[in-house]
Design a protein around this motif. Sequence first.
Motif, short mmCIF file in Angstrom:
data_model
loop_
_atom_site.label_atom_id
_atom_site.label_comp_id
_atom_site.label_asym_id
_atom_site.label_seq_id
_atom_site.Cartn_x
_atom_site.Cartn_y
_atom_site.Cartn_z
N TRP A 56 0.82 -1.21 0.00
CA TRP A 56 0.00 0.00 0.00
C TRP A 56 0.86 1.26 0.00
O TRP A 56 0.61 2.19 -0.78
N LEU A 57 1.87 1.29 0.85
CA LEU A 57 2.71 2.48 1.01
C LEU A 57 3.44 2.85 -0.27
O LEU A 57 3.41 4.01 -0.71
N PHE A 58 4.10 1.87 -0.89
CA PHE A 58 4.86 2.19 -2.09
C PHE A 58 3.96 2.45 -3.28
O PHE A 58 4.28 3.27 -4.14
N GLY A 59 2.81 1.80 -3.34
CA GLY A 59 1.85 2.15 -4.39
C GLY A 59 1.40 3.59 -4.27
O GLY A 59 1.29 4.32 -5.26
N THR A 60 1.17 4.03 -3.04
CA THR A 60 0.78 5.41 -2.80
C THR A 60 1.93 6.35 -3.11
O THR A 60 1.75 7.39 -3.76
N GLY A 61 3.13 6.00 -2.66
CA GLY A 61 4.28 6.88 -2.81
C GLY A 61 4.76 7.05 -4.24
O GLY A 61 5.35 8.09 -4.57
N VAL A 62 4.52 6.08 -5.10
CA VAL A 62 4.97 6.20 -6.49
C VAL A 62 4.16 7.25 -7.25
O VAL A 62 4.57 7.72 -8.31
N THR A 63 3.02 7.68 -6.70
CA THR A 63 2.31 8.80 -7.34
C THR A 63 3.22 10.02 -7.44
O THR A 63 3.13 10.79 -8.41
N THR A 64 4.09 10.22 -6.47
CA THR A 64 5.03 11.34 -6.54
C THR A 64 6.00 11.16 -7.69
O THR A 64 6.42 12.13 -8.33
N VAL A 99 5.46 9.75 -10.58
CA VAL A 99 4.83 10.11 -11.86
C VAL A 99 5.10 11.58 -12.16
O VAL A 99 5.47 11.96 -13.28
N LEU A 100 4.93 12.42 -11.15
CA LEU A 100 5.11 13.86 -11.33
C LEU A 100 6.59 14.23 -11.47
O LEU A 100 6.95 15.08 -12.31
N LEU A 101 7.44 13.63 -10.66
CA LEU A 101 8.87 13.94 -10.73
C LEU A 101 9.44 13.53 -12.10
O LEU A 101 10.26 14.25 -12.67
N VAL A 102 8.99 12.40 -12.60
CA VAL A 102 9.44 11.96 -13.93
C VAL A 102 8.97 12.93 -15.00
O VAL A 102 9.73 13.29 -15.91
N ALA A 103 7.73 13.39 -14.90
CA ALA A 103 7.21 14.36 -15.87
C ALA A 103 8.02 15.65 -15.85
O ALA A 103 8.25 16.28 -16.89
N GLY A 104 8.45 16.06 -14.66
CA GLY A 104 9.22 17.29 -14.51
C GLY A 104 10.70 17.13 -14.69
O GLY A 104 11.47 18.06 -14.40
N LEU A 105 11.13 15.93 -15.15
CA LEU A 105 12.55 15.63 -15.37
C LEU A 105 13.37 15.81 -14.10
O LEU A 105 14.50 16.28 -14.12
N ARG A 106 12.78 15.39 -12.97
CA ARG A 106 13.46 15.44 -11.68
C ARG A 106 13.85 14.04 -11.22
O ARG A 106 13.33 13.04 -11.72
N ASN A 107 14.71 14.00 -10.25
CA ASN A 107 15.16 12.74 -9.67
C ASN A 107 14.00 12.05 -8.95
O ASN A 107 13.46 12.61 -7.99
N PRO A 108 13.60 10.84 -9.37
CA PRO A 108 12.56 10.10 -8.64
C PRO A 108 13.16 9.48 -7.39
O PRO A 108 13.31 8.26 -7.27
N THR A 109 13.52 10.33 -6.44
CA THR A 109 14.23 9.91 -5.25
C THR A 109 13.36 9.00 -4.39
O THR A 109 12.13 9.02 -4.50
N ILE A 110 13.98 8.25 -3.52
CA ILE A 110 13.25 7.27 -2.72
C ILE A 110 12.79 7.87 -1.39
O ILE A 110 11.61 8.13 -1.19
N ARG A 111 13.72 8.15 -0.51
CA ARG A 111 13.37 8.61 0.83
C ARG A 111 12.74 9.99 0.82
O ARG A 111 11.80 10.27 1.58
N ALA A 123 10.78 16.32 -2.61
CA ALA A 123 11.12 16.67 -3.99
C ALA A 123 9.88 17.08 -4.78
O ALA A 123 9.91 18.05 -5.55
N VAL A 124 8.78 16.34 -4.60
CA VAL A 124 7.58 16.69 -5.38
C VAL A 124 6.97 17.98 -4.85
O VAL A 124 6.37 18.74 -5.63
N ARG A 125 7.13 18.27 -3.57
CA ARG A 125 6.66 19.54 -3.04
C ARG A 125 7.39 20.70 -3.72
O ARG A 125 6.78 21.69 -4.12
N ASP A 126 8.71 20.58 -3.84
CA ASP A 126 9.50 21.63 -4.50
C ASP A 126 9.06 21.81 -5.95
O ASP A 126 8.92 22.95 -6.43
N LEU A 127 8.85 20.70 -6.64
CA LEU A 127 8.43 20.77 -8.04
C LEU A 127 7.07 21.44 -8.18
O LEU A 127 6.90 22.35 -9.01
N LEU A 128 6.11 21.03 -7.38
CA LEU A 128 4.77 21.59 -7.48
C LEU A 128 4.73 23.05 -7.03
O LEU A 128 3.96 23.85 -7.57
#
Length: 329
Positions: free
Chosen positions: A155-163, A165-177, A182-187
């Motif tokens: 459940w957790l990683f399924g939820t977390g990978v939503t971030t 999707v956005l980081l990849v679209a913005g050409l950002r590092n899909p970081t783990i921890r 990172a997605v907050r900064d992008l948005l």
Amino acid sequence: MRIEEARQIARQWVLEEGAALPGFDGAFLTGSALWADPADELAPTSDVDVIVVADKPAHLGKFTYKGILLEVSSVPVLGSAHDVLSDYHLAGSFHLPCVLADPSGRLTEIQRDVSRDFAQRPWILARCTNAMDRVRGFVNGIDERASLPDQVASWLFGTGVTTHVLLVAGLRNPTIRLRYVAVRDLLAEHGRLDFHESLLDLLGCANLSAARVGRHLAALEKVFDATAAVRAPSYRFDSDISPLARPIAIDGTRDLIRRGLHREAVFWLVATYARCLAKRSAAGESGYEDGFRELLADLGAETRKDRRRRGDLVLAALPGVWQTAMALC
């Protein structure tokens, strides 16, 4: 230590020790040490991620080497450059000068092609689709017969990978921890912090206070320290719950809370707690489940029914995630 020095030490490990691994066919950097400015300082809450390409994959985990913390994993022989361009984790590495060793020259060739085509929209869409598929795979893969830590991880990683999707679209590092940071900064850069709140709400932590997250960190600290000395070599993430990893798992989380990013810290707090319990189980140990259940209750994910409901919310949110991602690329 500067990032560039840490990269060179990682290269030295590959040449001196990694190359002796069975079926060795090269190695490359990945993660934050690759994406960072070479002149930046390596944070004490960071490790350096190395992936070895070998026909006999193995997970070596975290260990120290000449003053840095390495995290070494392996993958089998890579596919074509197009295969790499479609994989959001691999492409995120190969669009940068990531190659540490390349006896056949194949990794260098892939890196050249990926760096050339990385920002082309069709490949961005392919990688966003790859991330969306991972969300569905995790959420739909929740096994109600599995252990509590394994159910929560799905459940957790399924939820977390939503971030991602956005980081990849913005050409950002899909970081783990630090994915939620990172997605907050992008948005924020795109004036879409409202959508960040939606992501936190999917995780169940949008309304958690810093004091409450601090309470859960205190509980995690107890189980982490009780588990760090436990031996469970068969457990894949054994070295993630160890004294070497404590600065990342505990101190790194405390630092986020101190910076006012307590909600963004919740993802890795839950992941680490689940791994503590999974490691204890692998070693034949028990205990500390009450604190984990209290944390899950705060996220609305305490029971199987709760986790299924929250997973369904994530699946229902995917059209909005995709629409937002398309506005970022």
